[in-house]
Design an enzyme around this catalytic site. Sequence first.
Site, PDB file in Angstrom:
ATOM      1  CG  HIS A  76      36.828  38.014  48.118  1.00  0.00           C
ATOM      2  ND1 HIS A  76      35.904  37.768  47.130  1.00  0.00           N
ATOM      3  CD2 HIS A  76      36.724  36.997  49.000  1.00  0.00           C
ATOM      4  CE1 HIS A  76      35.250  36.654  47.421  1.00  0.00           C
ATOM      5  NE2 HIS A  76      35.726  36.159  48.546  1.00  0.00           N
ATOM      6  NE  ARG A  77      42.811  37.327  43.603  1.00  0.00           N
ATOM      7  CZ  ARG A  77      42.858  36.477  42.596  1.00  0.00           C
ATOM      8  NH1 ARG A  77      44.020  36.152  42.073  1.00  0.00           N
ATOM      9  NH2 ARG A  77      41.756  35.940  42.093  1.00  0.00           N
ATOM     10  NE  ARG A 158      34.451  33.963  49.950  1.00  0.00           N
ATOM     11  CZ  ARG A 158      35.278  32.978  50.243  1.00  0.00           C
ATOM     12  NH1 ARG A 158      34.824  31.854  50.760  1.00  0.00           N
ATOM     13  NH2 ARG A 158      36.573  33.084  50.005  1.00  0.00           N
TER      14      ARG A 158
HETATM   15  C1  FAD Z   1      32.647  28.094  48.640  1.00  0.00           C
HETATM   16  C2  FAD Z   1      34.077  28.513  48.438  1.00  0.00           C
HETATM   17  C3  FAD Z   1      35.105  27.634  48.728  1.00  0.00           C
HETATM   18  C4  FAD Z   1      36.442  28.019  48.552  1.00  0.00           C
HETATM   19  N1  FAD Z   1      37.422  27.132  48.826  1.00  0.00           N
HETATM   20  C5  FAD Z   1      38.705  27.480  48.624  1.00  0.00           C
HETATM   21  C6  FAD Z   1      39.766  26.559  48.870  1.00  0.00           C
HETATM   22  O1  FAD Z   1      39.543  25.421  49.287  1.00  0.00           O
HETATM   23  N2  FAD Z   1      41.053  26.955  48.673  1.00  0.00           N
HETATM   24  C7  FAD Z   1      41.347  28.207  48.185  1.00  0.00           C
HETATM   25  O2  FAD Z   1      42.520  28.527  47.987  1.00  0.00           O
HETATM   26  N3  FAD Z   1      40.367  29.111  47.953  1.00  0.00           N
HETATM   27  C8  FAD Z   1      39.072  28.787  48.146  1.00  0.00           C
HETATM   28  N4  FAD Z   1      38.083  29.702  47.898  1.00  0.00           N
HETATM   29  C9  FAD Z   1      38.456  31.074  47.497  1.00  0.00           C
HETATM   30  C10 FAD Z   1      38.254  31.306  45.977  1.00  0.00           C
HETATM   31  O3  FAD Z   1      39.028  30.399  45.230  1.00  0.00           O
HETATM   32  C11 FAD Z   1      38.625  32.746  45.602  1.00  0.00           C
HETATM   33  O4  FAD Z   1      39.992  32.957  45.868  1.00  0.00           O
HETATM   34  C12 FAD Z   1      37.846  33.770  46.378  1.00  0.00           C
HETATM   35  O5  FAD Z   1      36.483  33.445  46.407  1.00  0.00           O
HETATM   36  C13 FAD Z   1      38.040  35.152  45.742  1.00  0.00           C
HETATM   37  O6  FAD Z   1      37.317  35.193  44.535  1.00  0.00           O
HETATM   38  P1  FAD Z   1      37.797  36.088  43.309  1.00  0.00           P
HETATM   39  O7  FAD Z   1      39.130  35.646  42.812  1.00  0.00           O
HETATM   40  O8  FAD Z   1      36.669  36.078  42.301  1.00  0.00           O
HETATM   41  O9  FAD Z   1      37.866  37.541  43.960  1.00  0.00           O
HETATM   42  P2  FAD Z   1      38.925  38.706  43.709  1.00  0.00           P
HETATM   43  O10 FAD Z   1      40.269  38.296  44.065  1.00  0.00           O
HETATM   44  O11 FAD Z   1      38.350  39.905  44.377  1.00  0.00           O
HETATM   45  O12 FAD Z   1      38.925  38.899  42.152  1.00  0.00           O
HETATM   46  C14 FAD Z   1      37.768  39.429  41.480  1.00  0.00           C
HETATM   47  C15 FAD Z   1      37.867  39.069  40.007  1.00  0.00           C
HETATM   48  O13 FAD Z   1      38.984  39.737  39.443  1.00  0.00           O
HETATM   49  C16 FAD Z   1      39.607  38.878  38.501  1.00  0.00           C
HETATM   50  N5  FAD Z   1      40.985  38.632  38.955  1.00  0.00           N
HETATM   51  C17 FAD Z   1      41.523  38.951  40.177  1.00  0.00           C
HETATM   52  N6  FAD Z   1      42.805  38.599  40.227  1.00  0.00           N
HETATM   53  C18 FAD Z   1      43.099  38.027  39.053  1.00  0.00           C
HETATM   54  C19 FAD Z   1      44.263  37.425  38.517  1.00  0.00           C
HETATM   55  N7  FAD Z   1      45.413  37.340  39.181  1.00  0.00           N
HETATM   56  N8  FAD Z   1      44.209  36.932  37.260  1.00  0.00           N
HETATM   57  C20 FAD Z   1      43.086  37.009  36.547  1.00  0.00           C
HETATM   58  N9  FAD Z   1      41.928  37.533  36.999  1.00  0.00           N
HETATM   59  C21 FAD Z   1      41.943  38.042  38.228  1.00  0.00           C
HETATM   60  C22 FAD Z   1      38.767  37.619  38.415  1.00  0.00           C
HETATM   61  O14 FAD Z   1      37.805  37.784  37.394  1.00  0.00           O
HETATM   62  C23 FAD Z   1      38.068  37.579  39.743  1.00  0.00           C
HETATM   63  O15 FAD Z   1      36.842  36.877  39.749  1.00  0.00           O
HETATM   64  C24 FAD Z   1      36.750  29.321  48.070  1.00  0.00           C
HETATM   65  C25 FAD Z   1      35.691  30.201  47.774  1.00  0.00           C
HETATM   66  C26 FAD Z   1      34.383  29.813  47.949  1.00  0.00           C
HETATM   67  C27 FAD Z   1      33.284  30.791  47.613  1.00  0.00           C
END
Ligand code: FAD
Length: 215
Positions: A76-77, A158
């Site tokens: 969660h970046r 989550r």
């Molecule tokens: C049930 C479940 C299973 C998962 N399984 C896997 C897995 O097998 N392998 C894996 O690698 N990950 C997995 N993940 C992690 C998932 O892919 C996300 O990396 C993680 O949930 C963070 O979400 P996020 O990017 O929305 O959050 P954040 O990084 O906090 O980003 C928040 C929002 O900011 C925007 N954003 C952030 N960075 C960027 C960017 N660079 N470009 C464009 N928009 C951006 C997007 O709108 C994003 O939703 C899993 C997650 C869940 C919930």
Amino acid sequence: MIRSYDTIEVILERATEEPMDIIKQAAGLTVGKEIKSDGIVKSLLKKNHTSLFEHVNYTFLIKGASRSFLAQITRHRIGSFTSGSQHYQDYTDKDFVMDEQHSTGNEFIIQRMLQCYKELRARNVPRYEARQALPMGIENDLMWTVNARSLVNFLNLRMCLRNVPEMRTVAEKVGRVAYWHFPQLFSEVGPDCVMSRCKQGEMACGQEYVAEMPY
Ligand SMILES: Cc1cc2nc3c(=O)[nH]c(=O)nc-3n(C[C@H](O)[C@H](O)[C@H](O)COP(=O)(O)OP(=O)(O)OC[C@H]3O[C@@H](n4cnc5c(N)ncnc54)[C@H](O)[C@@H]3O)c2cc1C
């Protein structure tokens, strides 16, 4: 010691005071008039005008979750993290975290795994190299600063039952703390099946979401 996930602590170290006031002020600024109703929060959420929630910030201390949890939460970046260091600290006496249902009866295997790190340290292998033998279940303390918009996204993703039990345990604890701080927002937040509808298709869990109050 082997501990279960319910021993993980989520402590709210800092949070924006009077979050409702700052949201009303920001929303009022956009439309050029005073906003009086708390209903503005629900309205912003529904319209996806959630950038205003970035004015509300939280710092959590998450004590005793595992390193595998650390790998997941740092995906969660939009947030800031500080983690315990396996370089500077000795992990010989740290706890191991695992679902009790699966650790019970397997204590000997877990202790054998932890023994590898201890033996490397006893042979004067430095902490920063001996750490390579540590299991993912080793405990870790973490400080996490996150704004309310990112926290909504975190809880939405989550709290979903597709997550592993450790992640769900922490997400529910974080959600509960956030609810008591800012109920107007966090009473509206949960997994998709609670907030709108499940988007998981054939990967849907097929279960009804049941959580302790307030969710
Ligand atoms: C049930 C479940 C299973 C998962 N399984 C896997 C897995 O097998 N392998 C894996 O690698 N990950 C997995 N993940 C992690 C998932 O892919 C996300 O990396 C993680 O949930 C963070 O979400 P996020 O990017 O929305 O959050 P954040 O990084 O906090 O980003 C928040 C929002 O900011 C925007 N954003 C952030 N960075 C960027 C960017 N660079 N470009 C464009 N928009 C951006 C997007 O709108 C994003 O939703 C899993 C997650 C869940 C919930």
